[in-house]
Design an enzyme around this catalytic site. Structure first.
Site, PDB file in Angstrom:
ATOM      1  CG  ASP A  10      -1.799   1.171   1.322  1.00 39.61           C
ATOM      2  OD1 ASP A  10      -2.362   1.569   0.299  1.00 39.61           O
ATOM      3  OD2 ASP A  10      -1.953   1.717   2.438  1.00 39.61           O
ATOM      4  CG  ASP A  12      -1.661   7.557   0.552  1.00 41.40           C
ATOM      5  OD1 ASP A  12      -0.661   8.226   0.255  1.00 41.40           O
ATOM      6  OD2 ASP A  12      -2.691   7.518  -0.143  1.00 41.40           O
ATOM      7  CB  SER A 111      -7.526   3.552  -2.539  1.00 42.56           C
ATOM      8  OG  SER A 111      -7.821   2.347  -1.881  1.00 42.56           O
ATOM      9  CE  LYS A 143      -5.945  -0.813  -0.770  1.00 42.26           C
ATOM     10  NZ  LYS A 143      -4.745  -0.181  -0.187  1.00 42.26           N
ATOM     11  CG  ASP A 168      -1.759   2.421   6.572  1.00 39.34           C
ATOM     12  OD1 ASP A 168      -2.121   3.503   7.049  1.00 39.34           O
ATOM     13  OD2 ASP A 168      -2.040   2.072   5.404  1.00 39.34           O
TER      14      ASP A 168
END
Length: 218
Positions: A10, A12, A111, A143, A168
């Site tokens: 991922d 961010d 995303s 997600k 995260d």
């Protein structure tokens, strides 16, 4: 010698601390349209696809073209802010470089739009280490739907069971599990209790290396 393990990052909260850049972008957009974006809403939806966030914020009766327009404007603002506000998270660059040297196939599963992902990888100086990007531009479902990670594993030419997702957020952890991947959660933005579905939880990417990845997929 290349191995048959893939790692899907991922972005961010995993590679960079982009929280403030995103919050500033949503806040500036809210000022422009006359509807503030509260911090509580931002914290609750951070990590979701914009197509999910905007209806939660502004109501689900917005036409799709208006959602797309607002999403594009928000991301343009984010890219204006990113260069001065983004911070690489501890261990991120070193882990990417060590995995690349070990022959691990690397992807991003985010995303965010592809332009954001490319911007961040460029700022970190790691673009050349990634062979696949799966972004919000390609997914129909955000997600916790597993679509973003299934696209990434397909681009890596590996089955999901040979891929490790690093996330995260609870939605991302759930998405990785539902995709059939192994999942490592890092507590950069959420407490460990919120990430309990992951196969392993770490406080920092500094705790990880290529050996740890290979052992997680057996």
């Amino acid at each position: 010698m290349p191995d048959s393990t893939g790692v899907i990052f991922d972005m961010d909260g995993v590679l960079v601390d982009s929280t403030e850049a995103h919050f500033v972008a949503w806040s500036r957009l809210g000022e422009r349209i006359g509807t503030p974006c509260p911090r509580e809403l931002f914290d609750r939806t951070f990590g979701m696809h914009n197509n999910q966030i905007i209806p939660i914020w502004l109501g689900d009766d917005l036409p799709p073209e208006r959602v797309a327009e607002l999403s594009s404007e928000k991301e343009a603002i984010y890219r204006e802010e990113a260069a001065s506000l983004l911070e690489p998270l501890p261990g991120a660059v070193a882990l990417i470089e060590s995995l690349s040297r070990a022959g691990t196939r690397l992807a991003v599963g985010s995303s965010g739009p592809a332009a954001n992902v490319r911007l961040v990888l460029g700022i970190l100086g790691v673009s050349d280490h990634f062979t696949a990007l799966s972004t919000g531009d390609e997914v129909t479902h955000g997600k916790p739907d597993p679509e973003v990670f299934l696209i990434a594993s397909r681009k890596l030419e590996l089955p999901p069971a040979r891929c490790i997702v690093i996330e995260d957020a609870p939605q991302g952890v759930e998405a990785g599990i539902r995709a059939g991947c192994r999942v490592i959660a890092v507590t950069s933005t959420r407490p460990a209790a919120d990430l309990s579905g992951a196969h392993r939880i770490v406080e920092s990417l500094e705790e990880l290396d290529a050996g740890a990845m290979r052992s997680l997929v057996g």
